[in-house]
Design a protein around this motif. Structure first.
Motif, PDB file in Angstrom:
ATOM      1  N   UNK A 111       0.408  -0.165 -19.364  1.00 53.49           N
ATOM      2  CA  UNK A 111       0.602   1.262 -19.103  1.00 53.49           C
ATOM      3  C   UNK A 111       1.446   1.431 -17.846  1.00 53.49           C
ATOM      4  N   UNK A 112       2.409   2.349 -17.923  1.00 52.85           N
ATOM      5  CA  UNK A 112       3.196   2.729 -16.754  1.00 52.85           C
ATOM      6  C   UNK A 112       2.801   4.161 -16.427  1.00 52.85           C
ATOM      7  N   UNK A 113       2.593   4.452 -15.149  1.00 50.11           N
ATOM      8  CA  UNK A 113       2.222   5.814 -14.768  1.00 50.11           C
ATOM      9  C   UNK A 113       2.968   6.233 -13.516  1.00 50.11           C
ATOM     10  N   UNK A 114       3.121   7.536 -13.369  1.00 48.92           N
ATOM     11  CA  UNK A 114       3.740   8.084 -12.174  1.00 48.92           C
ATOM     12  C   UNK A 114       2.767   9.030 -11.489  1.00 48.92           C
ATOM     13  N   UNK A 115       2.619   8.858 -10.174  1.00 45.83           N
ATOM     14  CA  UNK A 115       1.770   9.745  -9.383  1.00 45.83           C
ATOM     15  C   UNK A 115       2.641  10.546  -8.426  1.00 45.83           C
ATOM     16  N   UNK A 116       2.319  11.828  -8.278  1.00 44.03           N
ATOM     17  CA  UNK A 116       2.962  12.659  -7.257  1.00 44.03           C
ATOM     18  C   UNK A 116       1.836  13.224  -6.403  1.00 44.03           C
ATOM     19  N   UNK A 117       1.829  12.856  -5.135  1.00 45.96           N
ATOM     20  CA  UNK A 117       0.765  13.296  -4.212  1.00 45.96           C
ATOM     21  C   UNK A 117      -0.629  13.083  -4.818  1.00 45.96           C
ATOM     22  N   UNK A 118      -0.882  11.891  -5.275  1.00 42.63           N
ATOM     23  CA  UNK A 118      -2.188  11.455  -5.798  1.00 42.63           C
ATOM     24  C   UNK A 118      -2.574  12.112  -7.122  1.00 42.63           C
ATOM     25  N   UNK A 119      -1.648  12.821  -7.749  1.00 42.56           N
ATOM     26  CA  UNK A 119      -1.917  13.362  -9.091  1.00 42.56           C
ATOM     27  C   UNK A 119      -1.165  12.542 -10.110  1.00 42.56           C
ATOM     28  N   UNK A 136      15.832   9.640 -14.696  1.00 41.61           N
ATOM     29  CA  UNK A 136      16.790  10.688 -15.095  1.00 41.61           C
ATOM     30  C   UNK A 136      16.161  12.069 -14.977  1.00 41.61           C
ATOM     31  N   UNK A 137      14.837  12.130 -15.194  1.00 40.17           N
ATOM     32  CA  UNK A 137      14.128  13.413 -15.092  1.00 40.17           C
ATOM     33  C   UNK A 137      13.719  13.731 -13.650  1.00 40.17           C
ATOM     34  N   UNK A 138      14.109  12.859 -12.707  1.00 39.53           N
ATOM     35  CA  UNK A 138      13.884  13.175 -11.296  1.00 39.53           C
ATOM     36  C   UNK A 138      12.730  12.453 -10.622  1.00 39.53           C
ATOM     37  N   UNK A 139      12.156  11.451 -11.288  1.00 36.83           N
ATOM     38  CA  UNK A 139      11.039  10.725 -10.658  1.00 36.83           C
ATOM     39  C   UNK A 139      11.561   9.531  -9.866  1.00 36.83           C
ATOM     40  N   UNK A 140      11.494   9.611  -8.549  1.00 31.95           N
ATOM     41  CA  UNK A 140      11.950   8.523  -7.676  1.00 31.95           C
ATOM     42  C   UNK A 140      10.774   8.037  -6.838  1.00 31.95           C
ATOM     43  N   UNK A 141      10.181   6.880  -7.173  1.00 33.16           N
ATOM     44  CA  UNK A 141       8.992   6.430  -6.440  1.00 33.16           C
ATOM     45  C   UNK A 141       9.308   5.954  -5.015  1.00 33.16           C
ATOM     46  N   UNK A 142       8.351   6.212  -4.104  1.00 35.85           N
ATOM     47  CA  UNK A 142       8.456   5.696  -2.732  1.00 35.85           C
ATOM     48  C   UNK A 142       7.877   4.293  -2.658  1.00 35.85           C
ATOM     49  N   UNK A 143       7.004   3.982  -3.618  1.00 38.75           N
ATOM     50  CA  UNK A 143       6.327   2.698  -3.609  1.00 38.75           C
ATOM     51  C   UNK A 143       5.784   2.413  -5.013  1.00 38.75           C
ATOM     52  N   UNK A 172      -8.162   4.560 -16.598  1.00 41.36           N
ATOM     53  CA  UNK A 172      -7.197   4.716 -15.508  1.00 41.36           C
ATOM     54  C   UNK A 172      -7.633   4.083 -14.183  1.00 41.36           C
ATOM     55  N   UNK A 173      -8.735   3.302 -14.190  1.00 43.52           N
ATOM     56  CA  UNK A 173      -9.188   2.670 -12.936  1.00 43.52           C
ATOM     57  C   UNK A 173      -8.061   1.866 -12.300  1.00 43.52           C
ATOM     58  N   UNK A 174      -7.367   1.073 -13.116  1.00 44.13           N
ATOM     59  CA  UNK A 174      -6.310   0.200 -12.583  1.00 44.13           C
ATOM     60  C   UNK A 174      -5.117   1.035 -12.097  1.00 44.13           C
ATOM     61  N   UNK A 175      -4.782   2.097 -12.834  1.00 48.68           N
ATOM     62  CA  UNK A 175      -3.648   2.940 -12.405  1.00 48.68           C
ATOM     63  C   UNK A 175      -3.935   3.578 -11.043  1.00 48.68           C
ATOM     64  N   UNK A 176      -5.132   4.118 -10.876  1.00 46.44           N
ATOM     65  CA  UNK A 176      -5.493   4.707  -9.584  1.00 46.44           C
ATOM     66  C   UNK A 176      -5.581   3.632  -8.499  1.00 46.44           C
ATOM     67  N   UNK A 177      -5.977   2.426  -8.906  1.00 41.15           N
ATOM     68  CA  UNK A 177      -5.994   1.310  -7.965  1.00 41.15           C
ATOM     69  C   UNK A 177      -4.583   0.960  -7.507  1.00 41.15           C
ATOM     70  N   UNK A 178      -3.620   1.050  -8.433  1.00 41.76           N
ATOM     71  CA  UNK A 178      -2.209   0.820  -8.069  1.00 41.76           C
ATOM     72  C   UNK A 178      -1.772   1.849  -7.036  1.00 41.76           C
ATOM     73  N   UNK A 179      -2.221   3.088  -7.228  1.00 38.67           N
ATOM     74  CA  UNK A 179      -1.899   4.156  -6.270  1.00 38.67           C
ATOM     75  C   UNK A 179      -2.481   3.810  -4.886  1.00 38.67           C
ATOM     76  N   UNK A 180      -3.748   3.362  -4.879  1.00 37.37           N
ATOM     77  CA  UNK A 180      -4.398   3.007  -3.611  1.00 37.37           C
ATOM     78  C   UNK A 180      -3.687   1.824  -2.958  1.00 37.37           C
ATOM     79  N   UNK A 181      -3.288   0.850  -3.779  1.00 46.15           N
ATOM     80  CA  UNK A 181      -2.591  -0.337  -3.289  1.00 46.15           C
ATOM     81  C   UNK A 181      -1.231   0.059  -2.677  1.00 46.15           C
ATOM     82  N   UNK A 182      -0.523   0.942  -3.373  1.00 45.28           N
ATOM     83  CA  UNK A 182       0.781   1.410  -2.885  1.00 45.28           C
ATOM     84  C   UNK A 182       0.615   2.161  -1.578  1.00 45.28           C
TER      85      UNK A 182
END
Ligand SMILES: [Zn+2]
Length: 285
Positions: free
Chosen positions: A14-22, A53-60, A270-280
């Motif tokens: 799974x690939x996910x994008x977070x913006x300000x923890x959402x 292309x839709x404007x998602x540029x990750x900081x981490x 989504x435990x791992x996805x949120x963990x990726x957010x915490x790790x980043x």
């Protein structure tokens, strides 16, 4: 802050994008076993380019990988489920693709961090997290950080010998926790998916005897403030957790006053996805 999260499991990624923890973007695909890491990364690249292309540029970026990861060198050691991953430069490739810094760890560690920071483990430290899924993995969070041990192998509860004379495990040993309790083997041994099997009360009563043995080992060793169980099998809910708690209490050493707080993961898939957010977030500190 924008974070790209990548959860690479044995059967899907799974690939996910977070913006300000959402969590704002999310795509899952089955793992193409024959294609190995190259096919998987090509798919990640396709998804990411569309999002960019839709404007998602990750900081981490954060990665939770389904197999051992050597944390100091940020390399995949191997995948226990899919061929071709030995020393594959996943973190380097994602960094080159996104231009953002990347931090990677094994998925059980990352799931532990996700539940500790955003899920059922909030306020419970130290936390022991276990993923009960295709395989079994464990992660320890202490003082808000993952405890990895000397060589990044801490928490590998899946190959604890629960039944020393039991059936052979893929690792070469016998009666491992994973061999007795994980989804892959339940299906091979009994011909039905785990969640189907767990509808049968008699089956559950036998199953929790093995399951509680692993939890007891974790509890005796770590005395965690809480044990959180994630992964597909944890979705069985009270049907599993009520008999499990009873059996766990029955097995526990009588004089131990260590708390026995066992709950299902809150973030589910989504435990791992949120963990990726915490790790980043840790990477950017
Ligand atoms: Zn084993």
């Amino acid at each position: 802050m924008r974070v790209l999260a990548l959860d690479v499991g044995g059967t899907k990624f799974t690939v996910a994008g977070f913006a300000d923890e959402r969590l704002v973007l999310r795509e899952s695909r089955s793992t193409d076993r024959a294609g190995g890491p190259v096919a998987l990364f090509a798919e990640v690249e396709r998804i990411f380019r569309l999002w960019r292309e839709e404007g998602f540029h990750p900081d981490c970026c954060g990665i939770g990988f389904g197999g051992p990861v050597d944390f100091p060198t940020q390399t995949v050691t191997l995948s226990t489920h899919v061929e071709g991953w030995v020393q594959y430069p996943l973190a380097t490739n994602l960094n080159q693709l996104t231009g953002a810094p990347v931090l990677m760890d094994n998925d059980a560690n990352v799931g532990a961090l996700g539940e500790a920071k955003y899920g059922a483990g909030r306020g419970a430290d130290p936390l022991f997290y276990m993923t009960l899924s295709t395989g079994i993995g464990g992660g320890i969070v202490h003082r808000g950080e993952i405890y990895r041990g000397a060589d990044s192998y801490a928490g590998e509860i899946g190959h604890l010998n629960i039944e020393p004379d039991g059936p052979a495990c893929l690792c070469g040993s016998r009666g491992c926790y994973e061999r007795m309790c994980c989804g892959l083997w339940l299906e091979r041994d009994y011909g039905k998916p785990a969640l189907e099997l767990l509808k049968d009360e008699l089956f559950v009563r036998r199953y929790v005897v093995h399951l509680a043995r692993g939890l007891k080992a974790a509890l005796m060793l770590l005395n965690p403030a809480r044990i959180v169980i994630g992964g597909g099998i944890s979705k069985a809910g009270d049907r599993l957790f009520v008999p499990l708690r009873e059996e766990f209490n029955r097995q526990m050493t009588a004089w131990s006053r260590a708390r026995r707080d066992v709950v299902p993961a809150q973030l589910q898939d989504d435990s791992v996805l949120y963990g990726c957010l915490a790790l980043a977030n840790l990477k950017l500190l």
